[in-house]
Design a protein around this motif. Structure first.
Motif, PDB file in Angstrom:
ATOM      1  N   LEU A  18      -2.118 -70.016  27.029  1.00  0.00           N
ATOM      2  CA  LEU A  18      -2.506 -68.821  27.793  1.00  0.00           C
ATOM      3  C   LEU A  18      -3.663 -68.108  27.081  1.00  0.00           C
ATOM      4  N   ARG A  19      -3.590 -68.062  25.768  1.00  0.00           N
ATOM      5  CA  ARG A  19      -4.677 -67.467  24.982  1.00  0.00           C
ATOM      6  C   ARG A  19      -6.000 -68.180  25.262  1.00  0.00           C
ATOM      7  N   ASP A  20      -5.966 -69.524  25.304  1.00  0.00           N
ATOM      8  CA  ASP A  20      -7.203 -70.290  25.376  1.00  0.00           C
ATOM      9  C   ASP A  20      -7.703 -70.489  26.809  1.00  0.00           C
ATOM     10  N   LEU A  21      -6.793 -70.740  27.764  1.00  0.00           N
ATOM     11  CA  LEU A  21      -7.237 -70.962  29.145  1.00  0.00           C
ATOM     12  C   LEU A  21      -7.357 -69.640  29.897  1.00  0.00           C
ATOM     13  N   GLY A  22      -6.546 -68.660  29.497  1.00  0.00           N
ATOM     14  CA  GLY A  22      -6.794 -67.284  29.938  1.00  0.00           C
ATOM     15  C   GLY A  22      -6.315 -66.895  31.319  1.00  0.00           C
ATOM     16  N   GLY A  23      -5.515 -67.756  31.980  1.00  0.00           N
ATOM     17  CA  GLY A  23      -5.099 -67.428  33.357  1.00  0.00           C
ATOM     18  C   GLY A  23      -3.906 -66.507  33.412  1.00  0.00           C
ATOM     19  N   CYS A  24      -4.064 -65.258  32.951  1.00  0.00           N
ATOM     20  CA  CYS A  24      -2.913 -64.354  32.833  1.00  0.00           C
ATOM     21  C   CYS A  24      -2.632 -63.618  34.144  1.00  0.00           C
ATOM     22  N   MET A  25      -1.386 -63.158  34.292  1.00  0.00           N
ATOM     23  CA  MET A  25      -0.992 -62.360  35.452  1.00  0.00           C
ATOM     24  C   MET A  25      -1.374 -60.903  35.224  1.00  0.00           C
ATOM     25  N   SER A  26      -1.813 -60.222  36.285  1.00  0.00           N
ATOM     26  CA  SER A  26      -2.142 -58.803  36.135  1.00  0.00           C
ATOM     27  C   SER A  26      -0.862 -57.977  36.163  1.00  0.00           C
ATOM     28  N   PRO A  27      -0.830 -56.852  35.414  1.00  0.00           N
ATOM     29  CA  PRO A  27       0.371 -56.003  35.393  1.00  0.00           C
ATOM     30  C   PRO A  27       0.738 -55.500  36.787  1.00  0.00           C
ATOM     31  N   PHE A  28      -0.255 -55.203  37.605  1.00  0.00           N
ATOM     32  CA  PHE A  28       0.050 -54.686  38.938  1.00  0.00           C
ATOM     33  C   PHE A  28       0.744 -55.762  39.782  1.00  0.00           C
ATOM     34  N   ASN A  29       0.257 -56.994  39.684  1.00  0.00           N
ATOM     35  CA  ASN A  29       0.926 -58.078  40.406  1.00  0.00           C
ATOM     36  C   ASN A  29       2.359 -58.262  39.909  1.00  0.00           C
ATOM     37  N   ALA A  30       2.546 -58.166  38.588  1.00  0.00           N
ATOM     38  CA  ALA A  30       3.899 -58.309  38.033  1.00  0.00           C
ATOM     39  C   ALA A  30       4.818 -57.238  38.601  1.00  0.00           C
ATOM     40  N   PHE A  31       4.309 -56.022  38.741  1.00  0.00           N
ATOM     41  CA  PHE A  31       5.084 -54.921  39.319  1.00  0.00           C
ATOM     42  C   PHE A  31       5.513 -55.258  40.752  1.00  0.00           C
ATOM     43  N   LEU A  32       4.565 -55.796  41.534  1.00  0.00           N
ATOM     44  CA  LEU A  32       4.888 -56.138  42.924  1.00  0.00           C
ATOM     45  C   LEU A  32       5.903 -57.292  42.989  1.00  0.00           C
ATOM     46  N   PHE A  33       5.798 -58.240  42.061  1.00  0.00           N
ATOM     47  CA  PHE A  33       6.774 -59.333  42.029  1.00  0.00           C
ATOM     48  C   PHE A  33       8.165 -58.806  41.656  1.00  0.00           C
ATOM     49  N   LEU A  34       8.214 -57.877  40.687  1.00  0.00           N
ATOM     50  CA  LEU A  34       9.497 -57.276  40.308  1.00  0.00           C
ATOM     51  C   LEU A  34      10.127 -56.573  41.503  1.00  0.00           C
ATOM     52  N   GLN A  35       9.285 -55.853  42.229  1.00  0.00           N
ATOM     53  CA  GLN A  35       9.760 -55.127  43.412  1.00  0.00           C
ATOM     54  C   GLN A  35      10.324 -56.123  44.434  1.00  0.00           C
ATOM     55  N   GLY A  36       9.581 -57.207  44.654  1.00  0.00           N
ATOM     56  CA  GLY A  36      10.019 -58.217  45.606  1.00  0.00           C
ATOM     57  C   GLY A  36      11.334 -58.865  45.199  1.00  0.00           C
ATOM     58  N   MET A  37      11.478 -59.172  43.913  1.00  0.00           N
ATOM     59  CA  MET A  37      12.661 -59.904  43.460  1.00  0.00           C
ATOM     60  C   MET A  37      13.939 -59.080  43.596  1.00  0.00           C
ATOM     61  N   GLU A  38      13.810 -57.755  43.667  1.00  0.00           N
ATOM     62  CA  GLU A  38      15.009 -56.927  43.818  1.00  0.00           C
ATOM     63  C   GLU A  38      15.779 -57.298  45.084  1.00  0.00           C
ATOM     64  N   THR A  39      15.058 -57.734  46.120  1.00  0.00           N
ATOM     65  CA  THR A  39      15.716 -58.056  47.394  1.00  0.00           C
ATOM     66  C   THR A  39      15.726 -59.560  47.674  1.00  0.00           C
ATOM     67  N   LEU A  40      15.452 -60.367  46.654  1.00  0.00           N
ATOM     68  CA  LEU A  40      15.370 -61.817  46.868  1.00  0.00           C
ATOM     69  C   LEU A  40      16.614 -62.400  47.564  1.00  0.00           C
ATOM     70  N   PRO A  41      17.840 -62.096  47.084  1.00  0.00           N
ATOM     71  CA  PRO A  41      19.014 -62.702  47.744  1.00  0.00           C
ATOM     72  C   PRO A  41      19.150 -62.274  49.208  1.00  0.00           C
ATOM     73  N   LEU A  42      18.893 -60.994  49.476  1.00  0.00           N
ATOM     74  CA  LEU A  42      19.014 -60.498  50.857  1.00  0.00           C
ATOM     75  C   LEU A  42      18.028 -61.199  51.769  1.00  0.00           C
ATOM     76  N   ARG A  43      16.789 -61.298  51.289  1.00  0.00           N
ATOM     77  CA  ARG A  43      15.756 -61.943  52.119  1.00  0.00           C
ATOM     78  C   ARG A  43      16.057 -63.425  52.307  1.00  0.00           C
ATOM     79  N   MET A  44      16.468 -64.092  51.231  1.00  0.00           N
ATOM     80  CA  MET A  44      16.675 -65.541  51.337  1.00  0.00           C
ATOM     81  C   MET A  44      17.798 -65.880  52.318  1.00  0.00           C
TER      82      MET A  44
END
Lengths: 438, 160
Positions: free
Chosen positions: A279-305
């Protein structure tokens, strides 16, 4: 020197919490400074060091400390811990996209001259990545029938360093017999890497069946709302990287001043290498804002699935009964003769992405898509909204006719990602599209 | 219960980390790239008194190195072992003899015999676990690296 703390123990729960509880809480302990209950978005590139000694300890990996957000970020870390927890892994590293997660995993484990055995029925972007990127990196590749363990075994050579497959194939809907293929991989002392994007850990946890590394495009069901691109790699922590085949993990690393990741970090060796080198060398990191949106999404993962899979099964069964449909590739239909496989790996349902084939080939497929109103015509899956696409013109565009056939795609194939709308409305939309197309 | 998990009890691990003050590290290397040095450096940074036990070293992390546990003299709370599993029973007997309160065997240092010697004498025993990782899991910042601490709580942590 930090003061030693004996108060404020973080205790392990005395109870093993259920999946939905962990989907809400894992990785998201309240923020100590402010008490913020939601995971704060740490939108910062860098972190002020306490003193030069601390800075050195963080960079030397002697102490867990934030250095730079290309390598680590507290919001991204909360997402990583949550998915690692749900996938019953030792830990996770997030990336800018699913393909970045995948290429970084391969880059970490493979060297020029190595060989990979992969399922023939993968997402088109993965097939392209394997074929073309690896040619440039001088990595050899053999595609095999994902359903035939003997093909995986026969394809393995002395230089094979990993197996790669998808829990539910995109878009053909084949379901891998993970336990069997993992056994073949382990007989050859190599890891099984599984893409679990279509199943999510709610429907299937490949590590519980012997897979060693799990990859997700978080863009899909984990995020669930079509807002953000992201990917993540989870490691079981169980694979023995010191077995003689993985000098890249076990031997002192020139890229990290001679550190031996396996000796120093034990079960976390692969993850530490993936983060602090790849990750250090290739550099394709996730943005903190995207991580926040993924966390928000995962809260309802079982219900949605639950809703995704019930809607998808109802639509698939309804389509199968129609005379204007040639075939439907939903796993529940595909594996009707082998229901035990689905019962074993996907007891809660076989996902929400499947294909159906129309009479009339390419033009019939394209015409149908022109006539839907509620299904969104776009190149994504796993949104809460229903999605539709014509793979032969888009997602699998770079594949030859033979490769299309091998991936279970005909010229008249239409792919659906069934959302969580009222299922009657989805049926209404497809019905009116059939009427207009005929 | 399998032997390994018997000696990986979370409550025991936390009690040992919270009550121990001095850690004798058997096999502590002066080579900064070795796992033992990582653990020693980390534990010292978090306020534990480090006592190197390694006849091949004179001094590690600024502390005098002893030839054996029995040569230490000071109070030893935790005996942390980076040695061949075959050496563990003898180390366990010494740990009992010097009145240590816990025997902590690192990743891969698996010795049912050594563990039983210490446990029978009333010591807390932890086996096939890393002291640095467990400290970081409960007290430190392991969660900053995306690792699965398995800690699930809605309580506000004490700031550290």
């Amino acid at each position: 020197m930090q003061e030693r703390h004996v108060a404020g123990m973080m205790e392990l729960p005395e109870r093993q919490f259920g999946f939905q509880t962990r989907a809400l809480h894992a990785g998201a302990r309240p923020e100590p400074e402010t008490g913020a209950r939601a995971v704060p978005i740490f939108q910062t590139s860098s972190y002020v060091f306490e003193d030069p000694e601390s800075a050195a300890a963080y960079f030397n990996l002697q102490e867990y400390g934030n250095t730079y957000s290309r390598i680590m970020n507290p919001t991204v870390a909360a997402f990583e811990e949550r998915i690692a927890n749900l996938e019953v892994g030792a830990g996770a590293v997030a990336f800018a996209s699913g393909l970045a997660a995948q290429s970084s995993t391969f880059f970490t484990l493979l060297s020029a001259g190595d060989h990979v055995v992969a399922s023939r029925a993968l997402y088109g972007g993965s097939i392209t990545q394997l074929k073309h990127l690896f040619k440039k990196l001088s990595v050899e590749l053999t595609f095999v029938d994902p359903d035939d363990p003997n093909e995986w075994h026969q394809a393995t050579t002395e230089r094979t360093r990993l197996f790669f497959g998808e829990t539910i194939g995109n878009p053909g809907g084949n379901v891998m017999d993970i336990e069997q293929i993992a056994k073949v991989a382990h007989d050859h002392s190599i890891p099984l890497v599984m893409d679990n994007t279509f199943a999510t850990p709610y429907l299937c946890r490949p590590i519980e069946w012997g897979a060693d590394i799990v990859i997700h495009s978080a863009t899909k069901f984990l995020g669930g709302h079509g807002t953000s691109i992201g990917g993540v790699v989870i490691d079981s922590g169980d694979f023995d990287w010191s077995n003689g085949k993985f000098a890249v993990i076990a031997e002192p690393s020139d890229a990290y001043h001679g550190l031996s990741f396996h000796e120093t970090f034990g079960m976390y060796g692969f993850l530490m290498k993936l983060r602090s080198e790849t990750l250090r060398d290739l550099g394709g990191c996730m943005s903190p804002f995207n991580a926040f949106l993924f966390l928000q999404g995962m809260e309802t993962l079982p219900l949605r699935m639950d809703r995704h899979v019930s809607n998808a099964l109802e639509i698939a069964t309804w389509l199968e009964a129609r005379s204007d449909v040639v075939s439907v590739s939903h796993p529940a239909i595909h594996y009707r003769e082998n229901a035990g496989l689905l019962e074993k790996y996907l007891p809660k349902g076989a996902g929400a992405v499947f294909c159906f084939e129309l009479h009339g080939g390419r033009s019939a497929g394209q015409n149908f898509i022109r006539n839907v109103q509620l299904f969104s015509h776009l190149a994504n899956v796993g949104d809460a909204k229903s999605l539709i696409i014509h793979p032969a013109s888009t997602t699998h565009r770079q594949l030859s006719d033979d490769e299309l056939q091998a991936a279970g795609i005909a010229p008249g194939t239409v792919r659906l990602s069934v959302g969580i709308e009222d299922v009657e409305d989805l049926q209404w939309d497809l019905e009116q599209a059939f009427a207009r197309s005929n | 219960m399998p032997e390994a998990t018997k000696y990986q009890d979370p409550a025991t691990i936390q009690r040992v980390l919270h009550t121990g003050r001095s850690i004798a590290i058997v096999g502590l290397s002066a080579n900064t790239l070795r796992a033992s040095h990582f653990v020693g450096y980390y534990a010292q940074r978090h306020g534990y008194q480090i006592i190197p036990v390694n006849p091949r070293e004179e001094q590690v992390l600024g502390e005098e190195s002893f030839n054996s546990l029995t040569a230490v003299g000071d109070t030893v709370d935790i005996v942390n072992v980076f040695r061949d599993p075959a050496a563990v029973p003898a180390i366990a007997k010494e740990a009992v003899a010097v009145g240590a309160k816990a025997l902590w065997l690192q990743f891969g240092v698996i010795s049912d015999e050594g563990a039983a010697i210490a446990a029978d004498a009333g010591l807390d025993v932890i086996m096939d676990r890393c002291l640095k990782v467990e400290h970081a899991r409960y007290i430190g910042r392991m969660h900053w690296l995306g690792l699965n601490t398995e800690v699930v709580t809605a309580r506000r942590p004490v700031r550290r």
